[in-house]
Design an enzyme around this catalytic site. Structure first.
Site, short mmCIF file in Angstrom:
data_model
loop_
_atom_site.label_atom_id
_atom_site.label_comp_id
_atom_site.label_asym_id
_atom_site.label_seq_id
_atom_site.Cartn_x
_atom_site.Cartn_y
_atom_site.Cartn_z
N GLU A 1 0.18 -2.22 3.57
CA GLU A 1 -1.05 -1.49 3.87
C GLU A 1 -2.16 -2.48 4.23
OE1 GLU A 1 -3.50 1.22 1.07
OE2 GLU A 1 -2.12 2.62 2.01
N GLU B 1 -2.62 14.99 -2.34
CA GLU B 1 -1.54 15.01 -3.34
C GLU B 1 -2.13 15.01 -4.75
OE1 GLU B 1 -1.84 12.98 -0.76
OE2 GLU B 1 0.08 12.28 0.00
N GLY C 1 -8.29 0.41 -2.92
CA GLY C 1 -7.31 1.15 -3.73
C GLY C 1 -6.18 0.25 -4.22
N ARG C 2 -5.60 -0.53 -3.31
CA ARG C 2 -4.44 -1.34 -3.69
C ARG C 2 -4.83 -2.60 -4.45
NH1 ARG C 2 -5.36 -0.75 1.57
NH2 ARG C 2 -5.88 -2.56 2.85
N HIS D 1 24.79 -6.54 -6.01
CA HIS D 1 25.95 -5.66 -5.78
C HIS D 1 25.64 -4.58 -4.77
CE1 HIS D 1 28.14 -7.57 -9.08
NE2 HIS D 1 26.92 -7.73 -9.57
N LYS E 1 -9.75 7.16 -6.12
CA LYS E 1 -10.99 6.52 -5.70
C LYS E 1 -11.89 7.54 -5.01
CE LYS E 1 -12.63 2.74 -2.80
NZ LYS E 1 -12.31 1.58 -2.00
O1 F6P Z 1 -3.08 6.81 1.70
C1 F6P Z 1 -3.77 5.65 1.60
C2 F6P Z 1 -4.69 5.56 0.43
O2 F6P Z 1 -5.99 5.68 0.87
C3 F6P Z 1 -4.48 4.25 -0.32
O3 F6P Z 1 -5.12 3.21 0.30
C4 F6P Z 1 -4.98 4.58 -1.65
O4 F6P Z 1 -4.56 3.64 -2.59
C5 F6P Z 1 -4.38 5.95 -1.84
O5 F6P Z 1 -4.46 6.54 -0.56
C6 F6P Z 1 -5.03 6.81 -2.87
O6 F6P Z 1 -6.37 7.03 -2.59
P1 F6P Z 1 -7.35 7.62 -3.68
O7 F6P Z 1 -7.41 6.64 -4.81
O8 F6P Z 1 -8.67 7.78 -3.01
O9 F6P Z 1 -6.78 8.94 -4.14
#
Ligand code: F6P
Length: 759
Positions: free
Chosen positions: A567, A426, A481-482, A598, A420
């Protein structure tokens, strides 16, 4: 944890805080109000640091709520929101109970506060049991008339002392206490006390206030309206509730269309509990907030944003507006983009730089830009055989990308970079490495356009990365995002399963939205599930909620729901910035059945913790392998029955006897074979897991989360709690790269940084 103790009396309010023997006080008196206490506390403790507060009040207190206005002070004490006014978690105790807790020396103790009135309290192994014995009839009067100030005046000191000891013994026997502690101002009139009666000390009230926070269970936090609902919890075992009410399964059963069936009869509820919860939903304005969300109001208050993911799956012709502007034309255009691109990739019209078809799609994203599409692509596995394979890379651990790329060929691989913000560490690290991997082999920058597309709201950053705007799939800041799987973030699903199936996910979600928007509270599935969520987390004190899909393809659903729920609702301040005084989001976890049986079901059946559970299962399966599905469904239903019924000791003994065990062996084994039962579960059954059902299920969970957040008056749409770790990781990443010693952190962090550098 630093505690401030506030002891509210008829003439003074006394204050003390952790680690400092100095006490302060300010005047109170008849007519004194809670707001005056708040003002006085603030004025007198400006230079004190404290995290939490205990307040002793001369009034009956039940589960942290003042039940009556104090007779010697003013009005407004019942229902006063202390945590909001003082902006700290607050525990309210009856003043005698606070002194009692401070005087506690273990065991079961009856405390009698001898003052102008008579305070009574029982402390049982460190836990306060509310008592109101003062007004019980005694000698044609009440205990308070005889043992309190009026008795002292009427009887004179000597007779009063005898009457106190006599009355104390009577009350001690009645509540089966092991000893009595006499406290309050008038205890000074006793020189000697008989065996079994001890002297309290008024200063012990402070000690009690500190001790009130020593209990490890934060579920004990005061919550006036929420915890008070515990009185609606059933007193009978679920097994007996089912026996007494043959219609129970019908009473607590809901459905949405002919696709989704929710049996919530195996929960720890009665009709009264549900009535109280529906009332709570009404009082807290769940429906009004829902309507605001659908109307595009900026209900994400800390980010000043509308929350309109429901527009992404609005399959009606109704406009959906934010600040008067219909967003549907943009939504439809974005869907058209997904349609044309996914069809081109699937149909072989979109080819790689050597002209070969795309066989593999690697989605690079994290959190909401990963979990939704990853979960859905797996859930729809039976629909993906004719599309490219999808892979999902999220972790910054290089192993994730390297392992994924090992079997792939750049000429046939398409990367969807989903973020987003397009700044997430990452994702951008993985995206850069993927581009490098690609260029090392393709050796042509121009080829990037065929193999990298972006899904984002941030066009400038996408351009900077080198992806052309025509290869960018858009969404908007009003999609969290979620909550974004329904947007362009769902592109990998459309590529894997086909756009038609992606649209069916939207159809299912829209059906659930309409149900959520229009069904009365009592028949509203997400609202009922949300209220049950509040019931277990905030009222009954369950710390966790297990999601148990009896559907292998819903393997990633618990992980997806972890982000959605934790979250969204893992918050400690409400929308007004006040620290809440109840538990919010439970810890969500789970694994597909039957595997979980299990592994951790032992704890569900015989452990000490209360865990609320959702069981999900399809009437039919895509898989036609032998008898598997019948066994799967049998296991699912059996687990809910076992959790509810349990096995009594008599039943366990009968069974062991039938196995021919000796009496001694039966005695030894029986306790281990008992299942207490009375453990809650909700069963969510659907016809068959297809795209439409998936959409319904996910929207159902979104609205459950919404309902819980609305009742708690917290913002379910921001996520500030993820920021600190991100900031510190950036600083530590610099430390790790620097040849010099780390910039000063604490000694543990410094040592870990040095160790990590000691390659
Ligand atoms: O770490 C939290 C967060 O902002 C989430 O809410 C979101 O889904 C995720 O990181 C990824 O964010 P982006 O889509 O901006 O890379």
């Amino acid at each position: 944890m630093r505690v401030l103790v506030v002891d509210v009396g008829g003439t003074h309010v006394k204050l003390m805080h952790s680690g400092d023997p100095e006490a302060r006080k300010f005047d109170s008196g008849p007519g004194f109000t809670p707001q005056q206490v708040v003002d006085g506390v603030k004025a007198n403790t400006r230079d004190w640091n404290y995290d939490v507060i205990t307040i002793g009040i001369p009034s009956p207190v039940l589960r942290g709520a003042v039940m009556e206005e104090p007779w010697n002070l003013g009005k407004g004490w019942v229902g006063f929101n202390w945590s909001a006014a003082l902006n700290r978690p607050v525990k309210i105790l009856n003043d005698a109970a606070m002194q009692a807790l401070g005087s506690d020396e273990g065991g079961r103790m009856l405390f009698l506060g001898l003052g102008s009135g008579l305070g009574t309290s029982l402390v049982d192994d460190g836990r306060i049991v509310a008592l109101e014995l003062a007004h019980l009839p005694y000698k044609d009067q009440t205990f308070e008339d005889v043992l309190g100030q009026r008795g002292l005046q009427a009887l004179g000191e000597e007779k009063w002392r005898a009457a106190v000891l006599e009355g104390a013994e009577l009350l001690r026997a009645a509540v089966a206490a092991e000893y009595v502690v006499l406290g309050g101002g008038n205890v000074r009139l006793f020189k000697d006390l008989p065996e079994g009666v001890r002297r309290g000390n008024n200063d012990k009230a402070f000690e009690g206030g500190f001790r009130a926070w020593e209990t490890p269970d934060a579920g004990e936090l005061t919550s006036t309206p929420l915890k008070a609902l515990a009185s609606y919890a059933p007193r009978e075992h679920l097994r007996d509730l089912f026996t007494q009410d043959p219609a129970r399964a019908d009473r607590f059963f809901l459905k949405v269309g002919e696709h989704l069936f929710v049996d919530y009869s195996k929960n720890l509820i009665t009709s009264d509990s549900m009535t109280a919860l529906f009332e709570l939903a009404r009082k807290t304005g769940v429906e009004a907030l829902r309507d605001q969300m659908f109307a595009g109001a900026p209900i994400n208050s800390t980010e000043h944003r509308a929350v309109l993911h429901v527009a992404l799956r609005n399959r009606s012709s109704r406009p959906m507006k934010i600040a008067g502007q219909d967003v549907m034309p943009d939504v439809r255009a974005a869907l058209d983009h997904i349609r044309s691109f996914s069809e081109a990739v699937r149909g072989g019209k979109w080819v790689g730089y050597t002209g070969l078809r795309i066989t593999d799609v690697v989605n690079i994203g994290i959190g909401g830009s990963d979990l939704g599409p990853a979960m859905a692509a797996l859930a729809l596995a039976p629909y993906t055989h004719d599309g490219p394979r999808t892979h999902f890379v999220s972790n910054v651990d290089g192993a994730h990308l390297s392992d994924t790329l090992r079997s792939l060929h750049p000429a046939t691989t398409l990367f969807t970079i989903a973020s987003k913000t397009f700044t997430t560490q990452e994702t951008m690290t993985n995206a850069r490495s993927a581009r490098e991997w690609f260029l090392q082999r393709a050796k042509d920058e121009a080829a990037i356009a065929k193999h990298f597309v972006a899904i984002s709201t941030n066009e400038p950053e996408v351009k900077k990365f080198g992806i052309a705007p025509e290869n960018m799939f858009v969404f908007w800041d009003w999609v969290g995002g979620r909550y974004s799987l329904w947007s362009s973030i769902g592109l990998p699903i459309a590529i894997a399963a086909g756009f038609g199936h992606f649209e069916q996910i939207l159809d299912g979600a829209h059906q659930m939205d309409e149900h959520f928007r229009t069904a009365p509270l009592e028949q509203n599935v997400p609202i009922v599930l949300g209220l049950l969520g509040v019931w277990y987390a905030s009222v009954l004190g369950a710390a966790s909620h297990a999601v148990l899909p009896y559907e292998q393809h819903l393997q990633r659903l618990p992980a997806y729901l972890q982000q959605l729920e934790m979250e969204s609702n893992g918050k400690r301040v409400d929308c007004d910035g006040h620290v809440v005084d109840f538990q919010t989001s439970p810890i969500v976890w789970g694994e597909p059945g039957t595997n979980g049986q299990h592994a951790f079901f032992q704890l569900l059946h015989q452990g000490t913790r209360l865990v609320s559970t959702d069981f999900l299962v399809g009437v039919e399966s895509h898989d036609q392998l032998g008898d598997h599905h019948r066994l799967l469904v049998a296991n699912c239903i059996a687990q809910t029955e076992a959790l509810m019924r349990g096995k009594t000791e008599d039943e366990a003994r009968e069974e062991l006897k039938a196995q021919g065990l000796s009496a001694a062996a039966i005695d030894e084994l029986a306790p281990h074979k008992v299942f207490p039962g009375n453990r809650p579960s909700t069963t969510i059954m659907y016809r068959k897991l297809g795209p439409r059902t998936l959409g319904m299920l996910l929207a159902m969970y979104e609205h459950r989360v919404f309902t819980m957040g609305a009742v708690w008056h917290i913002n379910s749409f921001d996520q500030w709690g993820v920021e600190l770790g991100k900031q510190l990781a950036t600083a530590i990443a610099k430390d790790l790269a620097s040849p010099s010693d780390p910039t000063p952190h604490d000694s543990s962090t410094n040592r870990l940084i040095r160790l990590a550098k000691s390659k």
